[in-house]
Design a protein around this motif. Sequence first.
Motif, PDB file in Angstrom:
ATOM      1  N   THR A   1       0.823  -1.193  -0.106  1.00  0.00           N
ATOM      2  CA  THR A   1      -0.021  -0.085  -0.008  1.00  0.00           C
ATOM      3  C   THR A   1       0.815   1.326   0.093  1.00  0.00           C
TER       4      THR A   1
ATOM      5  N   LEU B   1       0.454   0.598  -7.197  1.00  0.00           N
ATOM      6  CA  LEU B   1      -0.522   0.528  -6.111  1.00  0.00           C
ATOM      7  C   LEU B   1      -1.248   1.847  -6.123  1.00  0.00           C
ATOM      8  N   LYS B   2      -1.619   2.216  -7.389  1.00  0.00           N
ATOM      9  CA  LYS B   2      -2.510   3.338  -7.647  1.00  0.00           C
ATOM     10  C   LYS B   2      -3.796   3.381  -6.697  1.00  0.00           C
ATOM     11  N   SER B   3      -4.418   2.466  -6.540  1.00  0.00           N
ATOM     12  CA  SER B   3      -5.540   2.169  -6.035  1.00  0.00           C
ATOM     13  C   SER B   3      -5.607   2.504  -4.433  1.00  0.00           C
ATOM     14  N   SER B   4      -4.285   2.785  -3.920  1.00  0.00           N
ATOM     15  CA  SER B   4      -4.232   2.772  -2.536  1.00  0.00           C
ATOM     16  C   SER B   4      -3.615   4.265  -2.246  1.00  0.00           C
ATOM     17  N   TYR B   5      -3.552   5.122  -3.477  1.00  0.00           N
ATOM     18  CA  TYR B   5      -2.852   6.578  -3.611  1.00  0.00           C
ATOM     19  C   TYR B   5      -3.876   7.190  -3.153  1.00  0.00           C
TER      20      TYR B   5
ATOM     21  N   GLU C   1      -4.703  10.489  -3.749  1.00  0.00           N
ATOM     22  CA  GLU C   1      -4.497  11.744  -4.326  1.00  0.00           C
ATOM     23  C   GLU C   1      -5.205  12.971  -3.962  1.00  0.00           C
TER      24      GLU C   1
END
Length: 272
Positions: free
Chosen positions: A72, A125-129, A131
């Motif tokens: 993550t 791990l873009k889904s847990s970034y 933003e």
Amino acid sequence: MKAHQRPIHAVSMWVRRQPPKVKAFLAVVSGMAALVLIRSIVHDHDNLFIAAEAVHSIGISVLIYKLTRVKTCAGLSLKSQELTAIFLAVRLYCSFVMEYDIHTVLDLATLATTLWVIFMIRFKLKSSYMEENDNFALYYVLVPCAVLALFIHPSTSHNLVNRIFWAFCLYLEAVSVLPQLRMMQNTKIVEPFTAHYVFALGVARFLSCAHWVLQVLDSRGHLLVALGYGLWPSMVLISEIVQTFILADFCYYYVKSVVGGQLVLRLPSGVV
């Protein structure tokens, strides 16, 4: 509350109630006391720079563990990593064309790790970034650093562009952690691995700052003259001090959290 924690809690509560000017004064006094202690213990101040590199490596190792094992990137600022990659890339260029040494190799390894972290956050791990919380505008630091570098840079015999680049990476390094601190302030709760990483950055930058300050004191100011003339020597020292004080408040709450046995760090409003 355990008996040994009561005095620490009382002191922390007293500090929290003080106005900002008193807190700043206490921070300066604490820093000076730490420098006196380090000076009495460490006789070869070059070891402080090595220690700073070692602590920074530990912080990076914690970051790698978080991304590979925990899988993550929650709480990590992509923008801080991008700023880090920028100043490292510029510093590597300057090292190759101005003065190649062992620190060039260390910077190359750090840049490779930082680019890997950026890749992991952007793609794997873009889904847990988070933003929406990483909302610090990069031009707030890039533009002032570039303008400052145009007017205040080394006075060596190297190419003018290279000297400006060198100053730019020095100034950018001093403020590259700001997006990470803003992100933690937005979330208010900092999970352990991110807190460990940022604390390691704070310790590393304090040791690096102590190295420069003690070198200047021991040389009775001659080191500043050796760095050049004009405002540049002073800006080198100021940049090191700025890096330390930017992270000082966070490190205080980190230590308080660890002493209190809390696994998750909760930041009050106004820390950043």
